[in-house]
Write an enzyme that holds these catalytic residues in place. Structure first.
Site: not given
Length: 366
Positions: A197, A308, A338
């Protein structure tokens, strides 16, 4: 078959059922739900987790985040994952000196003799949260599976430390690992960066900085669902659209759309906290997808999740890297959302992702 045996069987299936194709010039693999159907539906474990989650009230509201919002977001980040290592992995806590002050590190070293590859890992958390604690088990497992020294950086977070403080900590950690590789039992010629991320963003930007400065330290990058276009700017390769997400199951629709728009809606506030007016969100050291030149970057693994919000910009990054002459492999995990690496021990895809990272590291650094 008991629970542990069933979990191992699901990880095994993910590792065996691999169909790689070429897509837009890069190697592309779709990992199916190991005990489910085709694309367009949530993995049953993801479905169970999402049903219990509550999306914070500020995630879809475009307003300035306050201190209480930051505390709430930080408290919701991460997952109490479990260890999957089967051998002894030494863990050492160390602090190094950086331009902005001390940088705490956790260094994971597997059994056996060196010199080994080194992986510098940056945790996710929207630039404002996340911890090395959450990534302890994934980093330990990666060290074991890859036979590599893994160095996890506890970089500075916004809003207490605005851009580029955290990025500086990350790049200085790479420099330190390069200088001290022999001391760590590692090979200075076999250094990779990785992150999930926001950490994937920092890893990608470190690779660009390494190229721009001519330091030549980073030979491979593994980017797990990275944020690469925080500005949301539409490009030749990127335009976000809800229609790009196939949703077959009616029961999944509200959960999937809530997750997509919840994450997407939080970005303006997160980026305001991260940058605090220090630079534009379109700067390539903030949004690497918008870099004018992505050539001469290291070989790249990009991992995405089917549901995501960041998947589309990650696919755009893979295309642009490929056009720039960079060797890219992308893996998409169907049914995932995610931050699935956090759920090591619960989602078999998390362990399989570490297995795939290890395979790529061994292939590149053979």
């Amino acid at each position: 078959m008991n629970t542990a045996e069933h979990a191992e069987e699901l990880v095994r299936k993910l590792g065996e059922e691999i169909a790689e194709t070429e897509r837009d010039g890069y190697r592309f693999t779709v990992k199916k739900i190991p005990d489910g159907a085709a694309s367009g539906q949530l993995d049953p474990r993801v479905y169970d987790v999402l049903r219990e989650q509550v999306i914070p009230p500020f995630s879809n509201v475009e307003r300035r985040m306050e201190a209480e919002d930051v505390r709430q977001m930080r408290s919701m980040m991460g997952w109490p994952n479990t260890s999957v290592t089967r051998t002894t992995v030494e863990t050492v806590c160390r602090t190094i000196d950086g331009a902005n002050g001390p940088i705490p590190l956790r260094i994971y070293t597997p059994e056996g003799s060196g010199p080994r590859p080194a992986v510098v890992f940056f945790h996710g958390g929207g630039f404002i949260g996340g911890t090395v604690d959450v990534m302890e088990n994934p980093c330990r497992a990666l060290a074991e599976k890859a036979g590599a020294v893994v160095v996890s950086a506890d970089y500075r977070l916004a809003p207490e430390h605005a851009f580029p403080s955290g990025l500086t900590d990350c790049f200085e950690t790479v420099q330190w690992v390069h200088r001290h590789a022999r001391e760590l039992g590692a090979d200075p010629g076999r250094i990779a960066v990785a992150g999930d991320s926001a950490g994937g963003n920092l890893a990608a930007v470190c690779a660009i900085m390494d190229r721009d400065r001519g330091t030549g330290m980073i030979r491979f990058q593994a980017l797990l669902y990275p944020t690469v276009n925080v500005s949301g700017t539409e490009t030749e390769d990127f335009r976000w659209s809800e229609e790009a997400y196939e949703i077959r199951e009616h029961r999944d629709r509200e959960l999937i759309l809530g997750g997509l728009h919840g994450l997407g809606g939080s970005f303006p506030g997160l980026i305001e906290l991260y940058l605090q007016g220090r630079t534009e969100s379109t700067h390539p050291y903030v949004s690497p997808l918008l870099a004018g030149d992505l050539g001469n970057l290291p070989e790249t693994l990009i991992v995405t999740a089917e549901f995501d919000y960041l998947r589309l910009e990650d696919e755009a990054y893979a295309r642009k890297l490929t056009r720039s002459g960079v060797s890219v492999r992308m893996i998409r995990y169907n049914g995932m959302d995610h931050a699935f690496i956090d759920k090591l021990g619960l989602y078999p895809q998390a362990e399989d992702c570490l297995n795939e990272m290890a395979k790529e590291l061994k292939r590149v650094f053979v």
